[in-house]
Design an enzyme around this catalytic site. Structure first.
Site, PDB file in Angstrom:
ATOM      1  N   ALA A 132       0.814  -1.219   0.000  1.00 14.17           N
ATOM      2  CA  ALA A 132       0.000   0.000   0.000  1.00 14.17           C
ATOM      3  C   ALA A 132       0.845   1.265   0.000  1.00 14.17           C
ATOM      4  O   ALA A 132       0.310   2.358   0.155  1.00 14.17           O
ATOM      5  CB  ALA A 132      -0.924  -0.016   1.217  1.00 14.17           C
ATOM      6  N   ASN A 133       2.161   1.116  -0.178  1.00 16.64           N
ATOM      7  CA  ASN A 133       3.006   2.306  -0.144  1.00 16.64           C
ATOM      8  C   ASN A 133       3.181   2.949  -1.514  1.00 16.64           C
ATOM      9  O   ASN A 133       3.859   3.956  -1.642  1.00 16.64           O
ATOM     10  CB  ASN A 133       4.387   1.991   0.456  1.00 16.64           C
ATOM     11  CG  ASN A 133       5.140   0.993  -0.386  1.00 16.64           C
ATOM     12  OD1 ASN A 133       4.954  -0.197  -0.198  1.00 16.64           O
ATOM     13  ND2 ASN A 133       5.945   1.449  -1.320  1.00 16.64           N
ATOM     14  N   TYR A 136       6.064 -13.254 -15.041  1.00 17.59           N
ATOM     15  CA  TYR A 136       4.990 -12.435 -14.464  1.00 17.59           C
ATOM     16  C   TYR A 136       3.628 -13.078 -14.790  1.00 17.59           C
ATOM     17  O   TYR A 136       2.770 -13.212 -13.916  1.00 17.59           O
ATOM     18  CB  TYR A 136       5.073 -11.018 -15.040  1.00 17.59           C
ATOM     19  CG  TYR A 136       3.973 -10.077 -14.560  1.00 17.59           C
ATOM     20  CD1 TYR A 136       3.900  -9.669 -13.233  1.00 17.59           C
ATOM     21  CD2 TYR A 136       3.007  -9.597 -15.449  1.00 17.59           C
ATOM     22  CE1 TYR A 136       2.897  -8.810 -12.805  1.00 17.59           C
ATOM     23  CE2 TYR A 136       2.011  -8.737 -15.027  1.00 17.59           C
ATOM     24  CZ  TYR A 136       1.953  -8.336 -13.701  1.00 17.59           C
ATOM     25  OH  TYR A 136       0.962  -7.486 -13.278  1.00 17.59           O
ATOM     26  N   GLY A 191       1.459   3.193  -5.905  1.00 19.78           N
ATOM     27  CA  GLY A 191       0.570   2.758  -6.980  1.00 19.78           C
ATOM     28  C   GLY A 191      -0.858   2.467  -6.544  1.00 19.78           C
ATOM     29  O   GLY A 191      -1.485   3.225  -5.802  1.00 19.78           O
ATOM     30  N   GLY A 209      -2.150   0.081  -4.634  1.00 21.89           N
ATOM     31  CA  GLY A 209      -2.367  -0.217  -3.218  1.00 21.89           C
ATOM     32  C   GLY A 209      -2.531   1.059  -2.405  1.00 21.89           C
ATOM     33  O   GLY A 209      -3.390   1.138  -1.517  1.00 21.89           O
TER      34      GLY A 209
HETATM   35  N1  NAP Z   1      -0.198  -1.031 -13.008  1.00 20.71           N
HETATM   36  C1  NAP Z   1      -0.719  -1.878 -13.880  1.00 20.71           C
HETATM   37  O1  NAP Z   1      -0.933  -1.578 -15.050  1.00 20.71           O
HETATM   38  C2  NAP Z   1      -1.068  -3.273 -13.431  1.00 20.71           C
HETATM   39  C3  NAP Z   1      -1.660  -4.115 -14.369  1.00 20.71           C
HETATM   40  C4  NAP Z   1      -2.052  -5.385 -13.977  1.00 20.71           C
HETATM   41  C5  NAP Z   1      -1.851  -5.799 -12.665  1.00 20.71           C
HETATM   42  N2  NAP Z   1      -1.235  -4.968 -11.787  1.00 20.71           N
HETATM   43  C6  NAP Z   1      -1.037  -5.472 -10.416  1.00 20.71           C
HETATM   44  O2  NAP Z   1      -1.387  -4.495  -9.482  1.00 20.71           O
HETATM   45  C7  NAP Z   1      -0.658  -4.695  -8.272  1.00 20.71           C
HETATM   46  C8  NAP Z   1      -0.072  -3.378  -7.801  1.00 20.71           C
HETATM   47  O3  NAP Z   1       0.895  -2.939  -8.743  1.00 20.71           O
HETATM   48  P1  NAP Z   1       1.161  -1.397  -9.078  1.00 20.71           P
HETATM   49  O4  NAP Z   1       0.883  -1.217 -10.497  1.00 20.71           O
HETATM   50  O5  NAP Z   1       0.495  -0.540  -8.085  1.00 20.71           O
HETATM   51  O6  NAP Z   1       2.762  -1.343  -8.933  1.00 20.71           O
HETATM   52  P2  NAP Z   1       3.693  -0.641  -7.842  1.00 20.71           P
HETATM   53  O7  NAP Z   1       3.415   0.817  -7.783  1.00 20.71           O
HETATM   54  O8  NAP Z   1       5.073  -1.085  -8.188  1.00 20.71           O
HETATM   55  O9  NAP Z   1       3.232  -1.285  -6.477  1.00 20.71           O
HETATM   56  C9  NAP Z   1       3.597  -2.585  -6.110  1.00 20.71           C
HETATM   57  C10 NAP Z   1       3.591  -2.654  -4.614  1.00 20.71           C
HETATM   58  O10 NAP Z   1       3.953  -3.994  -4.228  1.00 20.71           O
HETATM   59  C11 NAP Z   1       4.958  -3.874  -3.258  1.00 20.71           C
HETATM   60  N3  NAP Z   1       5.833  -5.049  -3.185  1.00 20.71           N
HETATM   61  C12 NAP Z   1       6.635  -5.565  -4.139  1.00 20.71           C
HETATM   62  N4  NAP Z   1       7.336  -6.591  -3.648  1.00 20.71           N
HETATM   63  C13 NAP Z   1       6.968  -6.720  -2.340  1.00 20.71           C
HETATM   64  C14 NAP Z   1       7.353  -7.580  -1.296  1.00 20.71           C
HETATM   65  N5  NAP Z   1       8.300  -8.499  -1.447  1.00 20.71           N
HETATM   66  N6  NAP Z   1       6.755  -7.444  -0.081  1.00 20.71           N
HETATM   67  C15 NAP Z   1       5.823  -6.486   0.131  1.00 20.71           C
HETATM   68  N7  NAP Z   1       5.439  -5.629  -0.824  1.00 20.71           N
HETATM   69  C16 NAP Z   1       6.006  -5.737  -2.044  1.00 20.71           C
HETATM   70  C17 NAP Z   1       5.766  -2.649  -3.654  1.00 20.71           C
HETATM   71  O11 NAP Z   1       6.570  -2.223  -2.589  1.00 20.71           O
HETATM   72  P3  NAP Z   1       7.949  -1.382  -2.862  1.00 20.71           P
HETATM   73  O12 NAP Z   1       7.519   0.028  -3.094  1.00 20.71           O
HETATM   74  O13 NAP Z   1       8.703  -1.584  -1.590  1.00 20.71           O
HETATM   75  O14 NAP Z   1       8.597  -1.995  -4.078  1.00 20.71           O
HETATM   76  C18 NAP Z   1       4.608  -1.710  -3.968  1.00 20.71           C
HETATM   77  O15 NAP Z   1       4.074  -1.179  -2.796  1.00 20.71           O
HETATM   78  C19 NAP Z   1       0.376  -5.770  -8.585  1.00 20.71           C
HETATM   79  O16 NAP Z   1      -0.071  -7.019  -8.070  1.00 20.71           O
HETATM   80  C20 NAP Z   1       0.407  -5.806 -10.106  1.00 20.71           C
HETATM   81  O17 NAP Z   1       0.759  -7.082 -10.611  1.00 20.71           O
HETATM   82  C21 NAP Z   1      -0.843  -3.712 -12.130  1.00 20.71           C
END
Ligand code: NAP
Length: 277
Positions: free
Chosen positions: A9-10, A150, A12, A14
């Site tokens: 949740a820190n 992925y 994007g 979340g």
């Molecule tokens: N954005 C898109 O277009 C898209 C499309 C399809 C699906 N998704 C899914 O949406 C979800 C959120 O992604 P997002 O787009 O918001 O990307 P993001 O901004 O990179 O956010 C990902 C989050 O997951 C955390 N994370 C990664 N590895 C972790 C770990 N080992 N333990 C705890 N937290 C961890 C990251 O923490 P850090 O900041 O510490 O790295 C960050 O808070 C993901 O499951 C992704 O697969 C996104």
């Protein structure tokens, strides 16, 4: 007032989910590996929040988190994930995508399931269609391809979400399981891969994180979503408003889901004792 636990949740999606739910009156636990980043986000939210440390790429961190969580939650949102990262392994030696995105979420959910009152939401991706569940789950014996890794993890998220719902229902539990996917949203995770392959897969202009968060919020709060997947209603489910979406035939393969479940229990050492209550 309901309590919602959001992983990753820190940043994007979340962060957006945490903000909207907290500002609507929920108590939100931000479960993140970088607590400083999470606290900075929590400080911008006008609502009740709590930051807790959780690294989904480390089973010992997941156990500590579950042991130290002082209360039940209404909703668990398995949002955290890595996207298209170079080959790497988690603390337990799993390939980074399957280890963090699926096995981490699987272990966390299993340890918390008796303390989740209403529902578990698991965030997948449209790119689950690229995924196959390989015997070589950890990419040890073939050439590593990050987007296929992925895709495997996001297919696993869907198989898990649907199988969890079947198992909860069979055990007579009222807790439900729902999958969600955001389409394509401009977040750090989505921007990080600047390769041509990454850009092609992202497929055109991304929608805002606010729009991308909507299917997750819908899955976390609406009625009539049990055992389904919520995604955007636009072309190829890449953008738009939340609706119930169809996912790949493979994601709905119950034998594959059961096999992945057994394997995930074996690999993580976390067993779901759903029938025993
Ligand atoms: N954005 C898109 O277009 C898209 C499309 C399809 C699906 N998704 C899914 O949406 C979800 C959120 O992604 P997002 O787009 O918001 O990307 P993001 O901004 O990179 O956010 C990902 C989050 O997951 C955390 N994370 C990664 N590895 C972790 C770990 N080992 N333990 C705890 N937290 C961890 C990251 O923490 P850090 O900041 O510490 O790295 C960050 O808070 C993901 O499951 C992704 O697969 C996104």
């Amino acid at each position: 007032m309901s309590t919602v636990l959001v992983t990753g949740a820190n940043s994007g999606l979340g962060a957006e989910v945490a903000r909207v739910l907290a500002e609507a009156g929920a108590e939100v636990i931000l479960a993140c590996r970088d607590v400083d980043k999470a606290s900075a986000v929590a400080d911008t939210i006008d609502g009740k929040t709590e930051v807790r440390s959780l690294d989904l790429a480390d089973l010992s961190s997941i156990h500590t988190f579950a042991d130290e969580l002082p209360r039940s939650v209404d909703v668990l949102v398995n949002n955290a994930g890595v996207m298209g990262v170079p080959r790497g392994t988690t603390a337990d030696g799993f390939e980074s995508h399957i280890g963090t995105n699926h096995l981490g979420a699987f272990a966390l959910t299993g340890l918390l399931i008796d303390r989740v009152r209403d529902r578990v939401v698991t965030v997948s991706s449209g790119l689950h269609v690229l995924g196959r569940i390989h015997d070589d789950l950890n990419w040890e014996h073939r050439r590593y391809q990050r987007w296929l890794a992925y895709g495997q993890s996001k297919l696993a998220n869907l198989l898990f979400a649907y199988e969890l719902h079947r198992r909860l229902s069979a055990a007579g539990r009222t807790t439900i399981s729902v999958a969600a996917h955001p389409g394509v949203a401009a977040t750090e995770g989505q921007r990080r891969d600047t390769s041509i392959q990454g850009k092609l897969l992202a497929g055109g202009p991304a929608q805002t994180p606010v729009m991308g968060a909507l299917p997750i919020l819908y899955a976390a709060t609406e009625a009539g979503v049990a055992g389904t997947c919520v995604g955007p209603d636009g072309f190829l489910q890449r953008r738009g408003h939340p609706t119930l979406v169809r996912t790949s035939r493979r994601s709905r393969d119950t034998a594959l889901a059961a096999a992945l479940w057994e394997r995930s229990e074996r690999l993580t050492g976390v067993r779901y004792a759903l029938a025993s209550r």
